[in-house]
Every structure is written in structure tokens, then in C-alpha cells.
Design a protein around this motif. Sequence first.
Motif: not given
Length: 385
Positions: A43-51, A70-82
Amino acid sequence: MKLVVQVKLLPSPEQAAALAATLRACNRAADHVSQTAFQTGIKDRNGLQKLVYTDIKATFGLSAQPAVRVVKKVVDAYGALTASLQAGRLGNPGAKRYRKAVGSPVTFHPEAAQPFDDRGLSWQTDARTVSIWTVDGRMRGIRYVGSPDQLKTLAEYRKGESDLVQRGGKWFLIATCDLPDPEAYEPSDWIGVDRGIVNLATTSDDTNYQGRRLGRYRRWQARKRAELQAKGTRSATRRLACRAKEEQHHATHVNHRISKEIVSVAQRTGRGIAVEELDGIRERVRLRRDQRGTLSSWPFHQLGQHLAYKARRAGVPFLHVDAAYTSQRCPRCGHTERANRPDRDHFRCRRCGLAGPADHVAGVNVRNRARSAWVFVTAPVLAPA
């Protein structure tokens, strides 16, 4: 200071269709990225973007920058959930809401907002048009409108991402503006503000902003909400969501009006604004069941936020002071006792006999505490011996 400016887009039917297709494609891609993040735990931006970067470009027809957004939006959403889980806003780990939140991936509405950076969206402030990337190609010359103050702020201070939003069939762009902080002046005195439910705000000048009309409006909305909930149909559910937005917008408008008037008076008279520190009041106060809805819908926190940012923008000094016993302390002799406030509306000191409206007395106590606190805030730091 950061300020958000919203303008309304005026696209042609063809442009509107392209914008709608873009939002749907981006949010389908976001759902795919979210599911991948949930399954892999990355759920980190760099790792998820590479994937997922190559996959979402090929599958959903996104170009490079929208895919990154889009990747950043998803990472921010999981950050807000945490952050929500850590703050306890979804209950303890055994609660149903908590288990539901952590047991499935974050999903995105087909018309959820999509962020664009300056490569995907460019502003032509002189012509009041924008150029934006879409799945049907670059759309140029889309007109936008807004209030004169907003347009001026947008032209001078816009910085960072802009969000494309669709609400009720209308299109909006929400841009972040970075305004310079004006230097706060040395206040000649303070305006103490007491916030409440019956009276939304009462100042030490004895200006009272009653919450009677807002309370009646909320009770009317509660009755309509109960009627719709009793029906339980899909149409009733949609109308419930619309009514919730209407109620929220109405309360926000009331808070904007009150805070604007208070800040204007403080700026005109060269005074600062002081409010009580009310953080955590919902956790500290135990209420009857019939009182919980009233407290939960009480917009005191938003009113404090509006006062703070409007004061900062106008260069008006702003302070939070201790809220303990402000409604039970006599501002003349200092005697503090629960019996000083025999009921909600009245104050009468048991020692010196000072009497008056309880909320006004609380506002005066807030002002007096601000006077004392400002001395410590502005006191020079002594050099070590």
C-alpha cells in the motif's frame, strides 16, 4: 495558508460525455488497484505503482499521468482508512464497522472525484477556460465560472492538484490555492466566543447567534428522515442521501455567516478572537439516548474551524483557551460553583450576586482567559544565565 476554490465547468454535451467516461474509467482503474493492494498488502505508492502501472494503462486506456494519479488516490484512501482506524472512529477491532472496513478492499464510486496535476489539466485564467485530458483525447476550451473573489484567488495563488467532480449532473473543478499568511496585528483586546447548542455562538460583546431556527430545521429533517427510513425503498434511500447533503450544506452556510460576522467585527475593532478548546467533548460527556442525535449534529467544531481560518486569512489573532468552568465562574469575583448557574440560561454568583445570561458570562470568561494567555504567548524568551 491553503485555501480550496471551487469553480463550475460549462462543457458542451460532447465534452461532458468525455468527462463522464474519464471519471468512470479512472474509478474502475482505482477499484482494480485497490483490490491489488488489498490482496498483496502493498500500500505504499512506489511499490504499488511498480506493480499495477503497466496493467492499468493497457486495460483501462489511461495515459501516464492519470495512471499515476489513480495510484496516488488509492494510496491516500488507504492512508485515510488507517488514520480512522487508529483514531477509533470505526470502533474497536471487534466492532462490526471495524471488521467490515478491514475485511474488504476500498471501493470507489463510478463518479468519484479524480485528481489531475498540471500535466493532465491546464488553466487559462485570462480566457477562463481549462484544457483537460480525457479518454477521448485532450478537451480544450472548456469554460468555467465562479465568483469574482474566487476567480482572482485562482489566478494569483493556484498551486498543486485540481479535482474533477460531478454532482447532480453538474461539473466542478476544485483547486488548491496557497495564499501568503498576513502578519497578525497586536490585539487591543479580545472577543470571547462561547459555543453551544441553543445559542450557536455568544460573544463577550453580548452578541447572540441563536440556534433556534437551525434546531427547528434539524428536527424537521429528522422527522422526514424517519419517514423515509420507514419506507425502506431504493428511492427512499436516494432521497435520504440528498436530504443529508441539504442539511449539511445548510449548517455550513449558517457557520460561514456567523464566523464571517465575528471576524469582521474583530478586524474592524483591532481585537483578537478567543474560543474554548472543546476537543473530545463527545467522549467526555455522557448523554441520554434522546440527546445523542442533537450533540452529534451540533456543528460547533466546524464553527471553530471557520473562525480559525477566516481569522488567519484576515490577520486577526486567534486563541484557544481552557474551557473548564467558563459557565460556572464569576468574571467579577472569580467564585466558581455549579450553583452559580441554576439553569441553562441564567447565571447568578452565590458570593457577589453578579447576574446575567449564562452564555454571555461564559464569553466574558473566555475573553478574560485570552487576555491572560496572550501575555504568556507573547512574553520574550529569557536568555540562559
